[in-house]
Design a protein around this motif. Structure first.
Motif, PDB file in Angstrom:
ATOM      1  N   ASP A  14       0.812  -1.211   0.000  1.00 35.03           N
ATOM      2  CA  ASP A  14       0.000   0.000   0.000  1.00 35.03           C
ATOM      3  C   ASP A  14       0.850   1.268   0.000  1.00 35.03           C
ATOM      4  N   MET A  15       2.176   1.116  -0.074  1.00 35.84           N
ATOM      5  CA  MET A  15       3.074   2.268  -0.044  1.00 35.84           C
ATOM      6  C   MET A  15       2.809   3.172  -1.248  1.00 35.84           C
ATOM      7  N   SER A  16       2.945   4.459  -1.024  1.00 35.69           N
ATOM      8  CA  SER A  16       2.807   5.426  -2.113  1.00 35.69           C
ATOM      9  C   SER A  16       4.005   6.373  -2.095  1.00 35.69           C
ATOM     10  N   ILE A  17       4.378   6.824  -3.289  1.00 37.08           N
ATOM     11  CA  ILE A  17       5.563   7.663  -3.451  1.00 37.08           C
ATOM     12  C   ILE A  17       5.223   8.853  -4.348  1.00 37.08           C
ATOM     13  N   THR A  18       5.629  10.035  -3.924  1.00 35.48           N
ATOM     14  CA  THR A  18       5.547  11.218  -4.774  1.00 35.48           C
ATOM     15  C   THR A  18       6.915  11.464  -5.384  1.00 35.48           C
ATOM     16  N   ILE A  19       6.950  11.679  -6.696  1.00 32.37           N
ATOM     17  CA  ILE A  19       8.163  12.093  -7.385  1.00 32.37           C
ATOM     18  C   ILE A  19       7.955  13.562  -7.723  1.00 32.37           C
ATOM     19  N   ALA A  20       8.707  14.434  -7.059  1.00 37.00           N
ATOM     20  CA  ALA A  20       8.523  15.871  -7.203  1.00 37.00           C
ATOM     21  C   ALA A  20       9.559  16.446  -8.166  1.00 37.00           C
ATOM     22  N   VAL A  21       9.074  17.185  -9.163  1.00 38.00           N
ATOM     23  CA  VAL A  21       9.940  17.759 -10.191  1.00 38.00           C
ATOM     24  C   VAL A  21       9.571  19.220 -10.389  1.00 38.00           C
ATOM     25  N   GLN A  22      10.597  20.042 -10.512  1.00 36.92           N
ATOM     26  CA  GLN A  22      10.425  21.435 -10.900  1.00 36.92           C
ATOM     27  C   GLN A  22      10.924  21.532 -12.334  1.00 36.92           C
ATOM     28  N   LEU A  23      10.073  21.945 -13.254  1.00 38.99           N
ATOM     29  CA  LEU A  23      10.400  21.871 -14.680  1.00 38.99           C
ATOM     30  C   LEU A  23      10.427  23.248 -15.328  1.00 38.99           C
ATOM     31  N   HIS A  24      11.550  23.550 -15.941  1.00 38.24           N
ATOM     32  CA  HIS A  24      11.704  24.765 -16.743  1.00 38.24           C
ATOM     33  C   HIS A  24      12.494  24.369 -17.981  1.00 38.24           C
ATOM     34  N   ASN A  25      11.783  24.317 -19.102  1.00 36.73           N
ATOM     35  CA  ASN A  25      12.353  23.818 -20.366  1.00 36.73           C
ATOM     36  C   ASN A  25      12.594  22.304 -20.274  1.00 36.73           C
ATOM     37  N   PHE A  26      13.338  21.752 -21.155  1.00 38.67           N
ATOM     38  CA  PHE A  26      13.669  20.324 -21.190  1.00 38.67           C
ATOM     39  C   PHE A  26      12.442  19.405 -21.228  1.00 38.67           C
ATOM     40  N   GLN A  27      11.383  19.818 -21.950  1.00 34.39           N
ATOM     41  CA  GLN A  27      10.173  19.005 -22.028  1.00 34.39           C
ATOM     42  C   GLN A  27      10.422  17.658 -22.691  1.00 34.39           C
ATOM     43  N   HIS A  28      11.369  17.578 -23.623  1.00 38.02           N
ATOM     44  CA  HIS A  28      11.651  16.284 -24.258  1.00 38.02           C
ATOM     45  C   HIS A  28      12.216  15.308 -23.237  1.00 38.02           C
TER      46      HIS A  28
ATOM     47  N   VAL B  80       4.488  17.766 -10.666  1.00 31.80           N
ATOM     48  CA  VAL B  80       5.264  18.629 -11.550  1.00 31.80           C
ATOM     49  C   VAL B  80       4.859  20.080 -11.312  1.00 31.80           C
ATOM     50  N   VAL B  81       5.857  20.927 -11.099  1.00 32.23           N
ATOM     51  CA  VAL B  81       5.620  22.363 -10.999  1.00 32.23           C
ATOM     52  C   VAL B  81       6.368  23.029 -12.143  1.00 32.23           C
ATOM     53  N   SER B  82       5.661  23.887 -12.886  1.00 35.26           N
ATOM     54  CA  SER B  82       6.295  24.552 -14.023  1.00 35.26           C
ATOM     55  C   SER B  82       5.746  25.959 -14.183  1.00 35.26           C
ATOM     56  N   LEU B  83       6.444  26.739 -14.990  1.00 31.10           N
ATOM     57  CA  LEU B  83       5.931  28.040 -15.393  1.00 31.10           C
ATOM     58  C   LEU B  83       4.876  27.814 -16.470  1.00 31.10           C
ATOM     59  N   PRO B  84       3.929  28.737 -16.634  1.00 32.30           N
ATOM     60  CA  PRO B  84       2.865  28.525 -17.627  1.00 32.30           C
ATOM     61  C   PRO B  84       3.388  28.540 -19.061  1.00 32.30           C
ATOM     62  N   ASN B  85       2.826  27.664 -19.886  1.00 32.81           N
ATOM     63  CA  ASN B  85       3.126  27.603 -21.320  1.00 32.81           C
ATOM     64  C   ASN B  85       4.618  27.629 -21.615  1.00 32.81           C
ATOM     65  N   ASN B  86       5.349  26.815 -20.883  1.00 37.96           N
ATOM     66  CA  ASN B  86       6.803  26.796 -21.001  1.00 37.96           C
ATOM     67  C   ASN B  86       7.261  25.660 -21.892  1.00 37.96           C
ATOM     68  N   GLY B  87       8.184  25.945 -22.823  1.00 38.36           N
ATOM     69  CA  GLY B  87       8.795  24.925 -23.656  1.00 38.36           C
ATOM     70  C   GLY B  87       8.006  24.604 -24.909  1.00 38.36           C
ATOM     71  N   LYS B  88       8.642  23.811 -25.773  1.00 43.73           N
ATOM     72  CA  LYS B  88       8.008  23.327 -27.002  1.00 43.73           C
ATOM     73  C   LYS B  88       8.343  21.864 -27.142  1.00 43.73           C
ATOM     74  N   PRO B  89       7.417  20.950 -26.992  1.00 40.39           N
ATOM     75  CA  PRO B  89       6.026  21.197 -26.633  1.00 40.39           C
ATOM     76  C   PRO B  89       5.928  21.744 -25.207  1.00 40.39           C
ATOM     77  N   THR B  90       4.795  22.299 -24.870  1.00 33.11           N
ATOM     78  CA  THR B  90       4.631  22.841 -23.525  1.00 33.11           C
ATOM     79  C   THR B  90       4.529  21.709 -22.510  1.00 33.11           C
ATOM     80  N   THR B  91       4.814  22.044 -21.270  1.00 30.61           N
ATOM     81  CA  THR B  91       4.657  21.065 -20.182  1.00 30.61           C
ATOM     82  C   THR B  91       3.237  20.544 -20.165  1.00 30.61           C
ATOM     83  N   GLU B  92       2.274  21.438 -20.333  1.00 30.74           N
ATOM     84  CA  GLU B  92       0.863  21.050 -20.335  1.00 30.74           C
ATOM     85  C   GLU B  92       0.568  20.021 -21.420  1.00 30.74           C
TER      86      GLU B  92
END
Length: 140
Positions: free
Chosen positions: A16-30, A52-64
């Motif tokens: 029943d263990m659960s794990i969060t993988i926390a990432v701060q993303l700026h660019n590097f969407q690939h 995942v935490v990112s700036l809005p509409n960041n990167g190509k393709p975007t994080t979203e």
């Protein structure tokens, strides 16, 4: 693997263990796409929350766009949480973002990772096995 942080006492059943993988993303969407693909492909994995935490509409393709693509792929063990951080001046200080991720974490463990980390398909299964073998005395 990143830096691990235990957020609560585990119960008797590690399945029943659960794990969060926390990432701060700026660019590097690939690279982020590769990481997310490796999480989708996990075998016998505990429940994973990909925060995942990112700036809005960041990167190509975007994080979203990358997140939306991966939400169409069925993965019963993976939940993707995305938070948009609108203040780039505060976003650049990693501690601000991580503190918010810690406050909102609802899983047993938290791993801080970079967006270019790709996990072996049995990485989290092996981590779970290691925790069981060591009676929950995993390092963090």
């Amino acid at each position: 693997m990143g830096t691990g942080w235990r957020t609560s006492k585990l119960g008797d059943n590690l399945q029943d263990m659960s794990i969060t993988i926390a990432v701060q993303l700026h660019n590097f969407q690939h690279r982020f796409n590769w990481m997310l693909s490796s999480l989708v492909g996990q075998v016998d994995s505990p429940q994973l929350v990909f925060d995942v935490v990112s700036l809005p509409n960041n990167g190509k393709p975007t994080t979203e766009a990358v997140i939306q693509h991966h939400r169409t792929i069925s993965s019963p063990h993976l939940k993707v949480k995305h938070t948009v951080w609108n203040d780039p001046d505060v976003f650049q200080y990693r501690g601000n973002v991580r503190n918010k991720q810690i406050q909102e974490c609802e899983t047993d463990w938290m791993i801080f990772a970079d967006c270019d980390m790709v996990y072996h398909p049995e990485f989290f299964k092996n981590l779970l096995d290691e925790c069981e073998a060591n009676h929950y005395n995993a390092s963090y």
